[in-house]
Scaffold this motif. Structure first.
Motif, mmCIF file in Angstrom:
data_model
loop_
_atom_site.group_PDB
_atom_site.id
_atom_site.type_symbol
_atom_site.label_atom_id
_atom_site.label_comp_id
_atom_site.label_asym_id
_atom_site.label_seq_id
_atom_site.Cartn_x
_atom_site.Cartn_y
_atom_site.Cartn_z
ATOM 1 N N ALA A 143 0.778 -1.257 0.095
ATOM 2 C CA ALA A 143 0.047 -0.236 -0.035
ATOM 3 C C ALA A 143 0.896 1.212 -0.090
ATOM 4 C CB ALA A 143 -0.958 -0.016 1.315
ATOM 5 N N SER A 144 1.906 1.215 0.728
ATOM 6 C CA SER A 144 3.036 2.421 0.752
ATOM 7 C C SER A 144 3.502 2.686 -0.385
ATOM 8 C CB SER A 144 3.858 1.924 1.876
ATOM 9 O OG SER A 144 4.862 3.368 1.960
ATOM 10 N N ILE A 145 4.044 1.483 -1.074
ATOM 11 C CA ILE A 145 4.515 1.731 -2.487
ATOM 12 C C ILE A 145 3.606 2.201 -3.479
ATOM 13 C CG2 ILE A 145 6.148 0.604 -4.269
ATOM 14 C CD1 ILE A 145 7.092 -1.360 -2.212
ATOM 15 N N SER A 146 2.571 1.638 -3.619
ATOM 16 C CA SER A 146 1.623 2.029 -4.548
ATOM 17 C C SER A 146 1.275 3.384 -4.474
ATOM 18 C CB SER A 146 0.140 1.148 -4.392
ATOM 19 O OG SER A 146 0.744 -0.311 -4.692
ATOM 20 N N SER A 147 1.064 4.029 -3.228
ATOM 21 C CA SER A 147 0.596 5.219 -2.898
ATOM 22 C C SER A 147 1.544 6.374 -3.334
ATOM 23 C CB SER A 147 0.226 5.540 -1.286
ATOM 24 O OG SER A 147 0.099 6.936 -1.227
ATOM 25 N N ALA A 148 2.931 5.776 -2.856
ATOM 26 C CA ALA A 148 4.415 6.642 -3.189
ATOM 27 C C ALA A 148 4.392 6.946 -4.983
ATOM 28 C CB ALA A 148 5.620 6.130 -2.664
ATOM 29 N N ILE A 149 4.108 5.987 -5.680
ATOM 30 C CA ILE A 149 4.491 6.027 -6.931
ATOM 31 C C ILE A 149 3.272 6.461 -7.878
ATOM 32 C CG2 ILE A 149 5.970 4.390 -7.040
ATOM 33 C CD1 ILE A 149 3.926 2.458 -8.248
ATOM 34 N N GLY A 150 2.286 7.035 -6.931
ATOM 35 C CA GLY A 150 1.030 7.592 -7.720
ATOM 36 C C GLY A 150 -0.041 6.629 -8.031
ATOM 37 N N SER A 151 -0.046 5.273 -7.904
ATOM 38 C CA SER A 151 -1.165 4.478 -8.432
ATOM 39 C C SER A 151 -2.469 4.639 -7.870
ATOM 40 C CB SER A 151 -0.902 3.055 -7.895
ATOM 41 O OG SER A 151 0.509 2.388 -8.390
ATOM 42 N N VAL A 152 -2.591 5.067 -6.585
ATOM 43 C CA VAL A 152 -3.861 5.685 -5.979
ATOM 44 C C VAL A 152 -4.570 6.683 -7.151
ATOM 45 C CG1 VAL A 152 -5.318 6.430 -4.199
ATOM 46 C CG2 VAL A 152 -3.548 4.798 -3.846
ATOM 47 N N ASP A 153 -3.805 7.836 -7.328
ATOM 48 C CA ASP A 153 -4.344 8.760 -8.035
ATOM 49 C C ASP A 153 -4.521 8.430 -9.513
ATOM 50 O OD1 ASP A 153 -3.864 10.550 -5.966
ATOM 51 O OD2 ASP A 153 -1.853 11.311 -6.417
ATOM 52 N N ALA A 154 -3.753 7.766 -9.895
ATOM 53 C CA ALA A 154 -3.828 7.090 -11.481
ATOM 54 C C ALA A 154 -5.275 6.174 -11.465
ATOM 55 C CB ALA A 154 -2.799 6.219 -11.975
ATOM 56 N N THR A 155 -5.531 5.584 -10.426
ATOM 57 C CA THR A 155 -6.860 4.789 -10.722
ATOM 58 C C THR A 155 -7.976 5.542 -10.233
ATOM 59 O OG1 THR A 155 -5.549 2.970 -9.481
ATOM 60 C CG2 THR A 155 -8.075 2.957 -9.337
ATOM 61 N N VAL A 156 -8.014 6.427 -9.507
ATOM 62 C CA VAL A 156 -8.954 7.642 -9.461
ATOM 63 C C VAL A 156 -9.382 8.348 -10.614
ATOM 64 C CG1 VAL A 156 -9.907 9.800 -8.161
ATOM 65 C CG2 VAL A 156 -8.744 7.914 -6.892
ATOM 66 N N GLN A 157 -8.398 8.847 -11.531
ATOM 67 C CA GLN A 157 -8.515 9.512 -12.528
ATOM 68 C C GLN A 157 -8.981 8.792 -13.518
ATOM 69 O OE1 GLN A 157 -8.242 12.855 -12.723
ATOM 70 N NE2 GLN A 157 -7.385 12.807 -10.543
#
Length: 445
Positions: free
Chosen positions: A96-110
């Motif tokens: 979860a920490s790495i995914s958030s750091a590389i921007g995966s959360v933001d990319a999924t939302v967009q």
């Protein structure tokens, strides 16, 4: 240890005193800080610290030598199921920490913003939150990522803020309940000694219909939503979530699934993100470990505490009280047993305001009830996770509601009535107990 000549543990109410002490410290601190207006009142005292006096008391009231009490505690704390949970907690936190750091959360939302019509803002928020929570295995991380987006939607549409935030929390609790890497799923399946996919197959027949009803409710409540401008996103950044999501349904061990997810996230981050270096990857992994350390340590402390209470007859006493209650209900043995398990989780969650801790606390007791009443462990694990999800999503002093309300400047009490998924899920779970649903073919599980 208190036992009769045949070796059966004798019921002893005093053995539950350490658990009461833990709850009193944890709950008492939360109430006090709530009264004085402290933010995140129920999280001022760390749960592992609150567990220490309870552990010490359990060792002191043990009917036997001090060294024997310590050995009993250590055996409980080092149970293979707890070691597995500890490792999964650490790896899930790192992913979860790495995914958030590389921007995966933001990319999924967009990605969601670019695909879903603006007329369906509320169901869109629910679906995006549900997907992220299912992939990440955490409702807190999902709310932190999606609540600001939901708050922004409310500012540019005629949808009320409380409705938008309610959709996010609803989706987050849905994903947290069903996710293969959620700590609640891991705790529930480990405590009942069942496979993750087996619990999922029971759980989905209850949570699935509840989510469909919730989506329909949100569709009916969406009105003339305006188009929302989305930002550019990198599809590669979504790959870690997709990989973990599908690998979780394979026969790979959960530790292997999480390790692969971490590796994919790390490689994509190093290739796609210019500022993401090996040093930052190292820091992200460690931050993930630190973020999960509290619940992992608490699970071991409570595992040892539960072992002492079980040896001293505390769990036997509590189970007998549940038997007494459920025998009054003329609804059949299995229905009564499943209601008893549900009550265990509900009351535990109300006290500790943490769904994972509630499952850990009630896991051994639930397994005893399941054996006595002849319950299917897969159904027990699913019901434990479901009712902990329901309670956690509706208590105003839970971390999920406090976080969401702090972002959107709402009152937790005001938000409770708009978290429709948890209310609908509770209804479907009760119906599942009453109607003995789902009736799955044992050979397919």
């Amino acid at each position: 240890m208190t036992s009769d000549p045949q070796g059966k543990v004798q019921a002893r109410a005093l053995a539950l005193l350490p658990l009461i002490v833990f709850l009193a410290i944890f709950l008492g601190s939360g109430i006090y800080h709530s009264l004085i207006g402290t933010e995140f009142a129920f999280y001022q005292i760390k749960a592992p610290v609150a567990a220490l006096p309870a552990v010490i008391l359990a060792v002191l009231i043990y009917k036997g030598h001090l060294n024997q009490a310590i050995e009993t505690f250590l055996k409980g704390a080092s149970h293979p199921n707890l070691i597995l949970m500890f490792m999964v907690f650490m790896l899930a936190g790192a992913f979860a920490s790495i995914s958030s750091a590389i921007g995966s959360v933001d990319a999924t939302v967009q990605l969601g913003l670019s695909l879903i019509p603006p007329a369906f803002v509320l169901p869109m928020l629910f679906v995006i939150s549900a997907f992220i929570a299912t992939a990440m295995g955490t409702s807190m991380g999902t709310i932190a990522a999606c609540a600001p987006i939901a708050f922004g939607f409310a500012q540019v549409t005629n949808i009320e803020t409380v409705m938008a935030i309610g959709a996010v929390v609803s989706g987050a609790m849905f994903g947290d309940n069903l996710s293969m890497i959620s700590d609640t799923t891991i705790a529930a399946t480990s405590s009942q000694k069942v496979q993750l996919r087996d619990k999922f197959r029971v759980n989905i027949w209850i949570a699935g219909p509840a989510s469909i009803i919730t989506i329909l409710v949100f569709i009916l409540m969406s009105k003339d939503s305006q188009a929302i401008q989305y930002q550019d996103y990198d599809l590669w950044l979504i790959l870690p979530y997709v990989a973990v999501f599908f690998l979780a349904f394979s026969r790979l061990h959960v530790l292997a699934v999480l390790t692969i997810g971490i590796m994919i996230s790390g490689v994509i981050g190093l290739i796609q993100q210019s500022g993401f270096t090996l040093l930052k990857l190292n820091t992200s992994i460690y931050d993930g470990f630190v973020g999960m350390f509290e619940v992992a340590l608490l699970s071991m402390l409570l595992g040892g505490l539960s072992s002492i209470m079980q040896r001293e007859g505390g769990l036997e006493w509590l189970i007998q009280r549940i038997y007494s209650l459920t025998r009054l209900l003329k609804i059949g043995q299995q229905r009564a047993g499943e209601l008893g398990v549900s009550f265990l989780v509900i009351f535990s969650n109300l006290f500790v305001a943490n769904n994972t801790v509630a499952i850990i606390l009630s896991g051994d007791m639930a397994r005893e009830v399941a054996q006595e009443y002849g319950l299917d462990p897969k159904r027990v694990a699913a019901l434990m996770d479901i009712f902990s999800c329901v309670v956690q999503g509706l208590i105003p002093y839970g971390a999920q509601l406090l976080l969401a309300c702090s972002i959107a400047k709402l009152s937790p009490v005001e938000l409770i009535g708009h978290i429709y998924y948890c209310w609908v899920l509770a209804i479907f779970a009760i119906l599942a107990i009453v109607l003995r649903y789902p009736k799955l073919n044992q050979k397919t599980i």
